[in-house]
Design a protein around this motif. Sequence first.
Motif, PDB file in Angstrom:
ATOM      1  N   UNK A  98      -5.242  12.492 -14.585  1.00 28.21           N
ATOM      2  CA  UNK A  98      -5.429  12.416 -13.123  1.00 28.21           C
ATOM      3  C   UNK A  98      -4.160  11.977 -12.406  1.00 28.21           C
ATOM      4  N   UNK A  99      -3.387  11.093 -13.061  1.00 26.50           N
ATOM      5  CA  UNK A  99      -2.217  10.519 -12.378  1.00 26.50           C
ATOM      6  C   UNK A  99      -0.893  11.047 -12.922  1.00 26.50           C
ATOM      7  N   UNK A 100      -0.954  12.147 -13.685  1.00 24.22           N
ATOM      8  CA  UNK A 100       0.293  12.553 -14.364  1.00 24.22           C
ATOM      9  C   UNK A 100       1.428  12.865 -13.385  1.00 24.22           C
ATOM     10  N   UNK A 101       1.082  13.346 -12.195  1.00 23.60           N
ATOM     11  CA  UNK A 101       2.149  13.646 -11.215  1.00 23.60           C
ATOM     12  C   UNK A 101       2.678  12.377 -10.548  1.00 23.60           C
ATOM     13  N   UNK A 102       2.020  11.223 -10.816  1.00 25.77           N
ATOM     14  CA  UNK A 102       2.447   9.961 -10.197  1.00 25.77           C
ATOM     15  C   UNK A 102       3.227   9.100 -11.192  1.00 25.77           C
ATOM     16  N   UNK A 103       3.493   9.649 -12.382  1.00 28.54           N
ATOM     17  CA  UNK A 103       4.125   8.838 -13.432  1.00 28.54           C
ATOM     18  C   UNK A 103       5.585   8.528 -13.076  1.00 28.54           C
ATOM     19  N   UNK A 104       5.875   7.227 -13.046  1.00 28.08           N
ATOM     20  CA  UNK A 104       7.232   6.749 -12.756  1.00 28.08           C
ATOM     21  C   UNK A 104       8.028   6.648 -14.059  1.00 28.08           C
ATOM     22  N   UNK A 105       7.364   6.171 -15.103  1.00 29.81           N
ATOM     23  CA  UNK A 105       8.033   6.029 -16.399  1.00 29.81           C
ATOM     24  C   UNK A 105       7.344   4.980 -17.235  1.00 29.81           C
ATOM     25  N   UNK A 106       8.051   4.479 -18.252  1.00 28.03           N
ATOM     26  CA  UNK A 106       7.467   3.469 -19.151  1.00 28.03           C
ATOM     27  C   UNK A 106       8.005   2.094 -18.800  1.00 28.03           C
ATOM     28  N   UNK A 116      -0.418   0.935 -16.505  1.00 27.87           N
ATOM     29  CA  UNK A 116      -1.608   1.049 -17.367  1.00 27.87           C
ATOM     30  C   UNK A 116      -1.124   1.451 -18.755  1.00 27.87           C
ATOM     31  N   UNK A 117      -1.458   0.601 -19.732  1.00 26.96           N
ATOM     32  CA  UNK A 117      -1.050   0.825 -21.135  1.00 26.96           C
ATOM     33  C   UNK A 117       0.415   1.244 -21.271  1.00 26.96           C
ATOM     34  N   UNK A 118       1.270   0.480 -20.602  1.00 23.31           N
ATOM     35  CA  UNK A 118       2.711   0.671 -20.781  1.00 23.31           C
ATOM     36  C   UNK A 118       3.322   1.753 -19.903  1.00 23.31           C
ATOM     37  N   UNK A 119       2.474   2.534 -19.199  1.00 26.45           N
ATOM     38  CA  UNK A 119       3.026   3.579 -18.328  1.00 26.45           C
ATOM     39  C   UNK A 119       2.871   3.132 -16.875  1.00 26.45           C
ATOM     40  N   UNK A 120       3.896   3.393 -16.085  1.00 26.17           N
ATOM     41  CA  UNK A 120       3.874   2.921 -14.697  1.00 26.17           C
ATOM     42  C   UNK A 120       3.627   4.125 -13.766  1.00 26.17           C
ATOM     43  N   UNK A 121       2.677   3.949 -12.840  1.00 26.18           N
ATOM     44  CA  UNK A 121       2.319   5.028 -11.905  1.00 26.18           C
ATOM     45  C   UNK A 121       2.536   4.564 -10.464  1.00 26.18           C
ATOM     46  N   UNK A 122       2.996   5.486  -9.632  1.00 28.64           N
ATOM     47  CA  UNK A 122       3.043   5.227  -8.194  1.00 28.64           C
ATOM     48  C   UNK A 122       1.700   5.673  -7.630  1.00 28.64           C
ATOM     49  N   UNK A 123       0.820   4.707  -7.302  1.00 30.14           N
ATOM     50  CA  UNK A 123      -0.546   5.087  -6.901  1.00 30.14           C
ATOM     51  C   UNK A 123      -0.703   5.196  -5.380  1.00 30.14           C
ATOM     52  N   UNK A 145       0.811  -1.222   0.000  1.00 31.64           N
ATOM     53  CA  UNK A 145       0.000   0.000   0.000  1.00 31.64           C
ATOM     54  C   UNK A 145       0.845   1.273   0.000  1.00 31.64           C
ATOM     55  N   UNK A 146       1.937   1.251   0.810  1.00 30.42           N
ATOM     56  CA  UNK A 146       2.744   2.475   0.886  1.00 30.42           C
ATOM     57  C   UNK A 146       3.833   2.509  -0.190  1.00 30.42           C
ATOM     58  N   UNK A 147       3.843   1.508  -1.058  1.00 29.35           N
ATOM     59  CA  UNK A 147       4.806   1.487  -2.173  1.00 29.35           C
ATOM     60  C   UNK A 147       4.162   0.687  -3.302  1.00 29.35           C
ATOM     61  N   UNK A 148       3.202   1.330  -3.957  1.00 29.36           N
ATOM     62  CA  UNK A 148       2.379   0.589  -4.919  1.00 29.36           C
ATOM     63  C   UNK A 148       2.491   1.182  -6.323  1.00 29.36           C
ATOM     64  N   UNK A 149       3.091   0.397  -7.239  1.00 25.17           N
ATOM     65  CA  UNK A 149       3.188   0.817  -8.631  1.00 25.17           C
ATOM     66  C   UNK A 149       2.216  -0.016  -9.462  1.00 25.17           C
TER      67      UNK A 149
END
Length: 518
Positions: free
Chosen positions: A120-128, A75-82, A68-72
């Motif tokens: 919505x998640x653009x600030x959470x984007x980790x990368x591809x 979605x469609x090839x892009x990785x988000x820290x949610x 939960x406190x470290x969740x990637x």
Amino acid sequence: MLNVPSQSFPAPSSQQRVSSEGRSKVPLKPGRSLMDWIRMTKSGKDLTGLKGRLIEVTEEELKKHNKKDDCWICIRGCVYNVSPYMEYHPGGEDELMRAAGSDGTDLFDQVHRWVNYESMLKECLIGRMAVKPTVPKDYHEEKKILNGMLPKSQVTDTLAKEGPISPSYDWFQTASLVTIVIYTKQKDLKLDSVIVDHQYDSFRAETIIKDYSYLIHIELSHEIQEDFSVRVIQNVGKIEIALKKKENTSWECLGRPLENHNSFVPKKDAGLYYRKCQLISKEDVTHDTKLFCLMLPPGTHLQVPTGQHVYLKLTITGTEIVKPYTPVSDSLLPEFKEPGFPDNRYIYFLIKIYPAGLFTPELDQLQIGDLVSVSSPEGSFKIPQELEDLFLLAAGTGFTPMVKILNYALINMSSLRKVKLMFFNKTEDDIIWRSQLEKLAFNDKRFDVEFVLSAPTSEWKGKKEHISPGLLSEFLKRSSDKSRVLICICGPTPFTEQGIRILHDLNFSKDEIHSFTA
Ligand code: FAD
Ligand code: NAD
């Protein structure tokens, strides 16, 4: 700044507590609404822990981030820290954790494919995700695409594994016209199955065949005039799009293929396409509901099929927000239709403005001439050809899908004996188009309307209740034992769910019920 109350959300009695798919929406902590999330993304906080750096993520790395406190999530090839988003997710933390450390694309598409996660998640984007090398399936095909131009008569097929046979296309020209012909091999195709958009350098024609989407997407080799025509030749399943050349020169090729050109994929995988429409008018219908008229751009051919909805998109404090709305006709009565207002250029919406809502106050602020992005249509409703009894159960703005259904049924269905609408509202002031409905019932003997109020004033002489078995069993009388029946139901989710349970208890079969949900 929007005035969003900071109590628990959704409010205890809100329709938002349970979503359409039966997924429970959880009450969110105070200060965890969508607007609060947007504020958080604008706060300048480092939401990825990477200080704005983007990285390439391997599958092994993705798997490690599953707490939960470290969740990637990918979605469609892009990785988000949610992890920072957990407490704001309307479906709850557990729902989000189902995709922790993995590819959540399918799960996401099943639940809310239309939600604009990129924004919505653009600030959470980790990368591809790191891409594995692939070998082109068909060398010759690849070469043609690399060459860039589509020669005349080229017909390539991207075959879907299951489902209908893939359409194909061809084109031909005269001195003044270029005609693109799509061979669908389907005989029941209607004009609303084809959506054409010509904007700047891109020409797109999407054809919906059952649950599949066939796309032509080209940068045309020459300029064309703004207006074009679309024709469906039903008996052979052929579509003709006639483009007018700007100059009467001979075209050697149609153009250059763009993304997903000539693809035939399940509609759910096709992605939603938006075009910008202009606000033409906005008029009060009730104290809180307005009729909005939007005009399609000149390069668009789009008709929303009866019973389907579109998504409207606005940018609210820098974040793209998308909500579904069901287009209506501009009135229920033919005499109100504006002469010379061709139906296919304008889309009408009946929209209730929620003062504490996120999207509708923003929509209400728009000035005439402002632009709103409108998606292509979605929805599964198909009206049966032969029906004797049509029952419509609508609550509040759940009336919107019923508008076109009513118009369609009364004009086109000769087999119909009875169309009955039961319209649930809180008070008399909330009833949308009451006088039009009463006039329609007076003019057309096949149509009846009954208003049921849940919180009327003491003057109200009609029914005062919520949806109930007694109410429905009395209302839903077949015109004969064997009559073919369709019951449509739409409104707040608890209303619709309760209604469906009652209809099953009253022995109506699944095929006889259509519920409108997201
Ligand atoms: P939201 O922000 O979603 O708020 C909704 C309610 O929750 C409001 O009562 C608001 O006051 C309350 N609320 C918001 N934030 C909080 C908080 N923090 N605490 C407590 N309460 C809060 N609607 C129409 O009017 N016309 C249509 O044609 C139509 N078609 C639809 C078609 C489909 C397929 C679906 C699924 C829905 C449709 N809707 C339609 C509903 C529409 O999509 C929106 O849900 C609606 O407009 C509300 O959006 P909003 O962002 O303004 O409100
Ligand atoms: P509302 O809150 O004014 O309620 C209208 C009536 O619905 C009430 O008078 C009552 O009879 C009934 N109702 C409300 N809550 C209920 C509950 N908990 N249990 C049983 N009955 C209940 O309605 P509104 O604000 O106009 O909301 C309309 C709803 O319809 C929204 O949730 C919207 O998302 C939905 N909608 C869905 C679609 C679709 O799925 N295609 C289209 C349009 C509207």
